[in-house]
Write a protein that holds these residues in place. Structure first.
Motif, PDB file in Angstrom:
ATOM      1  N   THR A  14     -50.564  12.620   3.684  1.00 39.64           N
ATOM      2  CA  THR A  14     -51.183  11.858   2.605  1.00 39.64           C
ATOM      3  C   THR A  14     -50.092  11.253   1.731  1.00 39.64           C
ATOM      4  O   THR A  14     -49.072  11.893   1.462  1.00 39.64           O
ATOM      5  N   PHE A  15     -50.298  10.011   1.297  1.00 40.11           N
ATOM      6  CA  PHE A  15     -49.235   9.377   0.524  1.00 40.11           C
ATOM      7  C   PHE A  15     -48.956  10.192  -0.741  1.00 40.11           C
ATOM      8  O   PHE A  15     -49.818  10.863  -1.276  1.00 40.11           O
ATOM      9  N   TYR A  16     -47.730  10.111  -1.206  1.00 41.15           N
ATOM     10  CA  TYR A  16     -47.135  11.061  -2.152  1.00 41.15           C
ATOM     11  C   TYR A  16     -47.954  11.298  -3.418  1.00 41.15           C
ATOM     12  O   TYR A  16     -48.096  12.440  -3.870  1.00 41.15           O
ATOM     13  N   HIS A  17     -48.492  10.237  -4.032  1.00 43.36           N
ATOM     14  CA  HIS A  17     -49.214  10.393  -5.297  1.00 43.36           C
ATOM     15  C   HIS A  17     -50.431  11.287  -5.123  1.00 43.36           C
ATOM     16  O   HIS A  17     -50.662  12.204  -5.925  1.00 43.36           O
ATOM     17  N   ASP A  18     -51.195  11.071  -4.076  1.00 37.56           N
ATOM     18  CA  ASP A  18     -52.382  11.886  -3.852  1.00 37.56           C
ATOM     19  C   ASP A  18     -52.030  13.262  -3.298  1.00 37.56           C
ATOM     20  O   ASP A  18     -52.683  14.254  -3.629  1.00 37.56           O
ATOM     21  N   ARG A  19     -51.003  13.355  -2.461  1.00 38.42           N
ATOM     22  CA  ARG A  19     -50.596  14.667  -1.938  1.00 38.42           C
ATOM     23  C   ARG A  19     -50.112  15.576  -3.061  1.00 38.42           C
ATOM     24  O   ARG A  19     -50.370  16.781  -3.060  1.00 38.42           O
ATOM     25  N   ALA A  20     -49.439  15.003  -4.041  1.00 35.56           N
ATOM     26  CA  ALA A  20     -48.929  15.807  -5.154  1.00 35.56           C
ATOM     27  C   ALA A  20     -50.047  16.413  -5.985  1.00 35.56           C
ATOM     28  O   ALA A  20     -49.826  17.396  -6.705  1.00 35.56           O
ATOM     29  N   LYS A  21     -51.255  15.872  -5.884  1.00 34.40           N
ATOM     30  CA  LYS A  21     -52.371  16.419  -6.641  1.00 34.40           C
ATOM     31  C   LYS A  21     -52.794  17.792  -6.137  1.00 34.40           C
ATOM     32  O   LYS A  21     -53.650  18.442  -6.759  1.00 34.40           O
ATOM     33  N   LEU A  22     -52.200  18.253  -5.052  1.00 34.97           N
ATOM     34  CA  LEU A  22     -52.383  19.648  -4.647  1.00 34.97           C
ATOM     35  C   LEU A  22     -51.968  20.603  -5.762  1.00 34.97           C
ATOM     36  O   LEU A  22     -52.432  21.744  -5.824  1.00 34.97           O
ATOM     37  N   HIS A  23     -51.077  20.137  -6.641  1.00 36.67           N
ATOM     38  CA  HIS A  23     -50.573  20.980  -7.725  1.00 36.67           C
ATOM     39  C   HIS A  23     -51.403  20.859  -8.999  1.00 36.67           C
ATOM     40  O   HIS A  23     -51.076  21.499 -10.000  1.00 36.67           O
ATOM     41  N   LEU A  24     -52.443  20.038  -8.997  1.00 31.92           N
ATOM     42  CA  LEU A  24     -53.242  19.801 -10.194  1.00 31.92           C
ATOM     43  C   LEU A  24     -54.583  20.514 -10.110  1.00 31.92           C
ATOM     44  O   LEU A  24     -55.148  20.666  -9.025  1.00 31.92           O
ATOM     45  N   GLY A  25     -55.098  20.923 -11.244  1.00 30.52           N
ATOM     46  CA  GLY A  25     -56.406  21.555 -11.296  1.00 30.52           C
ATOM     47  C   GLY A  25     -56.319  23.062 -11.467  1.00 30.52           C
ATOM     48  O   GLY A  25     -55.270  23.687 -11.268  1.00 30.52           O
ATOM     49  N   ALA A  40     -49.277  10.158 -14.514  1.00 31.58           N
ATOM     50  CA  ALA A  40     -47.944   9.859 -13.986  1.00 31.58           C
ATOM     51  C   ALA A  40     -48.086   9.282 -12.593  1.00 31.58           C
ATOM     52  O   ALA A  40     -49.147   9.360 -11.957  1.00 31.58           O
ATOM     53  N   TRP A  41     -47.004   8.697 -12.129  1.00 35.54           N
ATOM     54  CA  TRP A  41     -46.888   8.315 -10.724  1.00 35.54           C
ATOM     55  C   TRP A  41     -46.377   9.569 -10.003  1.00 35.54           C
ATOM     56  O   TRP A  41     -45.184   9.829  -9.961  1.00 35.54           O
ATOM     57  N   TRP A  42     -47.300  10.363  -9.478  1.00 40.83           N
ATOM     58  CA  TRP A  42     -46.956  11.699  -8.984  1.00 40.83           C
ATOM     59  C   TRP A  42     -46.215  11.654  -7.652  1.00 40.83           C
ATOM     60  O   TRP A  42     -46.446  10.777  -6.819  1.00 40.83           O
ATOM     61  N   ASP A  43     -45.361  12.646  -7.467  1.00 42.53           N
ATOM     62  CA  ASP A  43     -44.793  12.925  -6.153  1.00 42.53           C
ATOM     63  C   ASP A  43     -44.447  14.409  -6.111  1.00 42.53           C
ATOM     64  O   ASP A  43     -44.849  15.180  -6.984  1.00 42.53           O
ATOM     65  N   GLN A  44     -43.735  14.819  -5.089  1.00 40.92           N
ATOM     66  CA  GLN A  44     -43.245  16.194  -5.006  1.00 40.92           C
ATOM     67  C   GLN A  44     -41.732  16.174  -4.903  1.00 40.92           C
ATOM     68  O   GLN A  44     -41.141  15.227  -4.370  1.00 40.92           O
ATOM     69  N   VAL A  45     -41.108  17.228  -5.423  1.00 40.75           N
ATOM     70  CA  VAL A  45     -39.656  17.329  -5.427  1.00 40.75           C
ATOM     71  C   VAL A  45     -39.238  18.706  -4.936  1.00 40.75           C
ATOM     72  O   VAL A  45     -40.018  19.656  -4.977  1.00 40.75           O
ATOM     73  N   ALA A  46     -38.007  18.788  -4.474  1.00 39.76           N
ATOM     74  CA  ALA A  46     -37.421  20.085  -4.150  1.00 39.76           C
ATOM     75  C   ALA A  46     -37.115  20.798  -5.465  1.00 39.76           C
ATOM     76  O   ALA A  46     -36.301  20.330  -6.264  1.00 39.76           O
ATOM     77  N   VAL A  47     -37.785  21.899  -5.694  1.00 31.72           N
ATOM     78  CA  VAL A  47     -37.691  22.596  -6.979  1.00 31.72           C
ATOM     79  C   VAL A  47     -36.248  22.957  -7.315  1.00 31.72           C
ATOM     80  O   VAL A  47     -35.810  22.828  -8.465  1.00 31.72           O
ATOM     81  N   GLU A  48     -35.493  23.390  -6.326  1.00 29.70           N
ATOM     82  CA  GLU A  48     -34.119  23.818  -6.601  1.00 29.70           C
ATOM     83  C   GLU A  48     -33.200  22.662  -6.972  1.00 29.70           C
ATOM     84  O   GLU A  48     -32.070  22.883  -7.410  1.00 29.70           O
ATOM     85  N   HIS A  49     -33.659  21.428  -6.816  1.00 29.95           N
ATOM     86  CA  HIS A  49     -32.896  20.279  -7.311  1.00 29.95           C
ATOM     87  C   HIS A  49     -33.058  20.101  -8.814  1.00 29.95           C
ATOM     88  O   HIS A  49     -32.359  19.287  -9.419  1.00 29.95           O
ATOM     89  N   THR A  50     -33.990  20.815  -9.419  1.00 31.81           N
ATOM     90  CA  THR A  50     -34.288  20.597 -10.845  1.00 31.81           C
ATOM     91  C   THR A  50     -33.922  21.795 -11.717  1.00 31.81           C
ATOM     92  O   THR A  50     -34.217  21.787 -12.911  1.00 31.81           O
ATOM     93  N   THR A  51     -33.271  22.782 -11.140  1.00 30.16           N
ATOM     94  CA  THR A  51     -33.009  24.022 -11.888  1.00 30.16           C
ATOM     95  C   THR A  51     -31.532  24.272 -12.134  1.00 30.16           C
ATOM     96  O   THR A  51     -31.143  25.369 -12.510  1.00 30.16           O
ATOM     97  N   ASN A  52     -30.717  23.233 -11.948  1.00 31.48           N
ATOM     98  CA  ASN A  52     -29.272  23.410 -12.121  1.00 31.48           C
ATOM     99  C   ASN A  52     -28.709  22.479 -13.189  1.00 31.48           C
ATOM    100  O   ASN A  52     -27.637  21.904 -13.028  1.00 31.48           O
TER     101      ASN A  52
END
Length: 558
Positions: free
Chosen positions: A330-341, A286-298
């Protein structure tokens, strides 16, 4: 064309009604990829019918910054900027396949499909943008690109080249965004006779003995099924599957909360392609980024934007133990990889103080900050770090069913205070030996100019000694996914044996990207959408002149 055709998913033979909508080319989707295809084909004389699922045109492109990455473009050449295509190709190859990249190999270590598509992109992209400008479909400007760095300027293959990241120009020649890009392409399409039909969702392909013959769509206002025939071909431009929870869970390598892709991006083309036996590729990317979790739970997983950069200078990102976990800039795609692995955190916390809230909330890349006066239910606040931690704890308790019971560690506040002290020392010194914050040109560009009373490094400033302080729960998101069928340089969908499926094309994020897990630069999504949309349009225009007299090769899905 025979009136009797077969639906792909049901295998049912249906008869085309005599008044069925008919066109040379049918396009499904109206983002940059679909509109570029439609405008190109129509300019060449094709009768084009475009169906869009949403009520408005544009898809994810309309929400975007509208940047398109075009190596060796005509505006660069007009400014005297040399951008050898071999250098751009090597840069893309290294970013797209870093572990396989082989500079002395004829294909640079890539597969033949990857190499063929990247080579084609280097040729197509500048021609596409110049063509669209020439026919009045897209005015481009290089103004911002002259200072806009690619995402991996440290790589020698990049060549210290600026000017590849173009964007649309408004009527006064000023740089504009995705909505302007869509408006220009849509206007040109209409003027060329393209029929643009909204609120019609793609359901199925119609196939004959030898080729794709048309589409089955559903009118979302009336609920009626519509069969439409395509004399030359069908172009899928439906976007990725960011908002299909089942596919996210099945294909993507970590918990994805949602993303800024248009809410209609639910992978509509994928079940049909699977039913045809067409192999799908890069479905875990994917073209990774990060999101505010509470924006996705409503009730919706669509977010207004992604966290392109952790906003602010007096801000940092920590895990649920209170430890800083990486370079926030770090630009968003690579920074979001903090959540991978293995063992990677599902949730992180963006922390910031009143300084960052005041100085950065009106910036272009402010998400998940909000404009003054706007509601901010996703932001937890307190006068002390203890109060912030208590509020975050309450939110995690409310979210326990969707997070799997995630909680702050017992010593979170104690460890956070130590983390803040360490960060403040780093910010005062202007050097980040822990994670290298501010070390890449793109980090400084996205952050913007230094603010008053900041640190020696403009990307860092000590957090205030007194509150208020704020926190946002953040998690993995996408701009969109990048998996789908492999395609040819003409954007034709390739079957299991590598041959083209006659009459079927895919462009944009519903097609597999040869970038794999890489992200070359801003505009690496819209650039290929324009380039391969242009390629599809040209190929279909050629088919229009000869499909009635040629005998297509029988194709097999096995």
């Amino acid at each position: 064309m025979n009136d009797g055709v077969r639906t792909v998913r049901g295998g049912t033979t249906v008869k085309m009604p005599p008044d069925a909508p008919t066109a040379d080319v049918i396009v499904i989707g109206s983002g940059a990829a679909g509109l570029a295809t439609a405008a190109t084909a129509a300019h060449a004389g094709c009768d084009v019918l475009l169906f869009e699922k949403a009520a408005a045109l544009g898809g994810t492109t309309a929400k975007s910054g509208g940047v398109y990455w075009i190596p060796d473009n005509h505006l660069m050449r007009a400014h005297g900027i040399d951008d050898p295509r071999d250098g751009a190709l090597r840069y893309m190859a290294r970013v797209s396949a870093p572990t396989r990249y082989a500079p002395d190999d004829p294909r640079l270590g890539l597969t033949s499909w990857e190499f063929g598509l990247l080579t084609a992109y280097c040729e197509l992209a500048p021609r596409a943008v110049e063509f669209l400008g020439t026919i009045g479909a897209l005015r481009s400007t290089i103004e911002a690109a002259l200072r806009f760095p690619d995402y991996h300027m440290h790589l020698p293959e990049q060549g210290d080249v600026y000017g590849r990241a173009l964007c649309p120009a408004d009527a006064d020649g000023r740089p504009s965004g995705g909505a302007e890009l869509v408006a220009q392409l849509a206007t040109a399409a209409r003027q060329s006779g393209v029929r643009l039909v909204t609120r019609h969702a793609f359901s199925d392909l119609l196939v004959g003995e030898r080729r794709v013959e048309g589409v089955h769509v559903r009118d979302l206002d009336t609920g009626k099924d519509v069969l439409a025939r395509a004399r030359a071909g069908v172009v899928l431009a439906t976007g990725g599957f960011t908002h299909d929870a089942e596919r996210r869970a099945r294909h993507l390598p970590a918990r994805v909360w949602g993303g800024c892709a248009a809410g209609t991006n639910t992978g509509d083309a994928l079940p049909v392609l699977e039913s045809l036996g067409i192999p799908l590729h890069n479905m875990d990317q994917a073209w990774w980024d990060q999101v505010a979790v509470e924006h996705t739970t409503n009730g919706s997983t669509e977010t207004a934007a992604g966290m392109w950069v952790a906003p602010g200078d007096s801000s940092l990102v920590v895990d649920l133990t209170g430890r800083r976990v990486g370079n926030e800039k770090t630009f968003y795609h690579d920074r979001a990889k903090l959540h991978l692995g293995d063992g990677a955190p599902q949730l992180l916390l963006l922390l910031f103080d009143a300084r960052t809230e005041k100085l950065f909330s009106c910036e272009d890349f402010a998400y998940p900050l909000v404009l003054p006066g706007e509601p901010a239910p996703h932001i937890a606040s307190g006068d002390t770090w203890d109060e912030v931690a208590a509020e975050v704890g309450r939110r995690l308790e409310r979210l326990r069913e969707v997070t799997g019971g995630a909680r702050l560690s017992r010593d979170f506040t104690k460890r956070l205070r130590a983390t803040v002290r360490r960060f403040n020392e780093i910010a005062r010194a202007g050097d980040d030996p822990d994670f290298g914050r501010g070390g890449e040109p793109i980090e400084v560009f996205f952050h913007g100019p230094a603010r008053p009373d900041g640190g020696p490094d403009p990307t860092m400033a000590p957090l205030a000694a007194e509150g208020p302080y704020h926190a946002v729960l953040i998690g993995l998101g996408t701009l969109d996914t990048k998996g789908g069928p492999r395609t040819s340089p003409h954007a034709q969908v390739l079957g299991r044996d590598g041959s083209a499926i006659d009459g079927l094309y895919a462009v944009g994020n519903c097609a597999a990207s040869p970038s794999n897990d890489g992200y070359w630069a801003a505009g690496a999504t819209i650039g290929p959408a324009l380039a391969f949309g242009y390629a599809a349009g040209r190929h279909l225009a050629q088919r229009r002149t000869d499909f009635q007299t040629s005998t297509p090769t029988r194709w097999s899905t096995t």
